[in-house]
Motif scaffolding. Structure first.
Motif, PDB file in Angstrom:
ATOM      1  N   ARG A 210       6.108   5.379  -2.159  1.00 37.88           N
ATOM      2  CA  ARG A 210       6.227   6.640  -1.416  1.00 37.88           C
ATOM      3  C   ARG A 210       7.026   6.469  -0.137  1.00 37.88           C
TER       4      ARG A 210
ATOM      5  N   PHE B  57       2.910  10.367   7.296  1.00 39.71           N
ATOM      6  CA  PHE B  57       3.937  10.637   6.288  1.00 39.71           C
ATOM      7  C   PHE B  57       3.659  11.926   5.527  1.00 39.71           C
ATOM      8  N   ALA B  58       2.390  12.269   5.336  1.00 37.02           N
ATOM      9  CA  ALA B  58       2.055  13.534   4.693  1.00 37.02           C
ATOM     10  C   ALA B  58       2.518  14.700   5.572  1.00 37.02           C
TER      11      ALA B  58
ATOM     12  N   ASP C 124      -0.627   7.137   6.471  1.00 37.16           N
ATOM     13  CA  ASP C 124      -0.590   8.104   5.361  1.00 37.16           C
ATOM     14  C   ASP C 124      -0.563   9.534   5.899  1.00 37.16           C
ATOM     15  N   ASP C 125      -1.421   9.819   6.879  1.00 36.04           N
ATOM     16  CA  ASP C 125      -1.469  11.167   7.460  1.00 36.04           C
ATOM     17  C   ASP C 125      -0.131  11.520   8.105  1.00 36.04           C
TER      18      ASP C 125
ATOM     19  N   LEU D 177      -3.829   2.232   7.721  1.00 34.19           N
ATOM     20  CA  LEU D 177      -3.071   2.828   6.628  1.00 34.19           C
ATOM     21  C   LEU D 177      -3.349   4.325   6.508  1.00 34.19           C
ATOM     22  N   LYS D 178      -4.575   4.741   6.803  1.00 34.09           N
ATOM     23  CA  LYS D 178      -4.897   6.179   6.780  1.00 34.09           C
ATOM     24  C   LYS D 178      -4.104   6.918   7.850  1.00 34.09           C
TER      25      LYS D 178
ATOM     26  N   ALA E 209       0.807  -1.220   0.000  1.00 36.36           N
ATOM     27  CA  ALA E 209       0.000   0.000   0.000  1.00 36.36           C
ATOM     28  C   ALA E 209       0.844   1.277   0.000  1.00 36.36           C
ATOM     29  N   LEU E 210       1.994   1.258   0.664  1.00 36.14           N
ATOM     30  CA  LEU E 210       2.763   2.487   0.849  1.00 36.14           C
ATOM     31  C   LEU E 210       3.875   2.696  -0.182  1.00 36.14           C
TER      32      LEU E 210
END
Length: 256
Positions: free
Chosen positions: A48, A247-248, A244-245, A240-241, A44-45
């Motif tokens: 990135r 790493f963003a 994601d947040d 995963l969200k 998934a990641l």
């Protein structure tokens, strides 16, 4: 004991190497677990994030190696390997036993002046919260019953006698490591901690998860998700969200 960099391939699995990624996520498995548990996270990641999953001795392709049934010793070995992987910001994610290993590895990094930018501690009570448990002293049937109760392994696999014989030593050793672990008094890390827990986890209450706050001198965040000890199996998208947040936010900070 120092581990030579040539051993990196034994300890660190990169299912989707991402050499150009700005961030690296190191994933630490649960008791009886293996690096392959985190294959979906890597899928998934990437590309990135460069996802590295730790493979402990005594399981899968390392099943013929001696087990390490002590958290501190295991953390020493993992740190010796990972310290050569800090060419980009590290984030740690550990589930259950893996949360303790990740915490201890982070402490070892920080003693040398570096460390992860955040520790995600999933499905595990804070290091200072102790329960008198003795799963590792049960007979084989007792250990299998415990694993089935936690719903971390497909019951069909646990009905396979040959597979059971292969994984039981690792399970028993890991349970021994977890159940005999004692955190150093007042042990903390300087990085922020996010604790994640299932709202019906029999192994970690919300209060026990909240107490991870006492083990960081930085920010703390508690995320409660529906489910039991292996809530992340059914709530993978939510986990995963969260990642994601994270790493963003890291990317935004680096770009500021």
């Amino acid at each position: 004991m120092s581990v030579s960099p040539v051993d990196d391939g034994l300890w660190c699995r990169r299912f989707h190497p991402a050499p150009d990624a700005a961030h690296r996520l190191v994933c630490f498995p649960h008791a009886g677990g293996s690096a392959s548990y985190y294959l979906p996270v890597s899928t998934a990641l990437a590309p990135r994030v460069d996802v590295v999953a730790v493979q402990y001795p005594g399981r899968q392709d390392r099943r013929n190696e001696p087990l390490i049934d002590d958290i501190a010793t295991l953390a020493d070995h993992v740190y010796d390997v990972l310290r050569s992987w800090d060419d980009r910001p590290l984030t740690f994610f550990g589930h259950s036993m893996g949360a303790l290993v990740a915490f201890e590895v982070a402490r070892r990094f920080e003693r040398e002046g570096s460390g992860p930018v955040r520790l995600f501690a999933s499905g595990r009570r804070a290091p200072s919260r102790y329960r008198d448990e003795n799963v590792h002293r049960r007979d084989d049937d007792g250990i299998v019953a415990e694993v089935k109760a936690m719903s971390g392994t497909d019951d069909r696999l646990l009905d396979d006698d040959e597979l059971i014989r292969m994984i039981l030593p690792a399970l028993r050793g890991d349970y021994r490591a977890v159940e005999t672990y004692r955190s150093a008094p007042g042990a903390t890390v300087a990085c922020p901690i996010t604790a994640l827990v299932g709202d019906s986890d029999p192994k970690t209450s919300l209060d026990e998860a909240q107490d991870w706050e006492k083990h960081t001198s930085a920010d703390f965040d508690l995320r409660i998700l529906p489910g039991g000890h292996f809530y992340l199996n059914s709530r993978a998208a939510d986990v995963l969200k969260v990642l994601d947040d994270h790493f963003a936010a890291q990317a935004a900070t680096r770009g500021a």
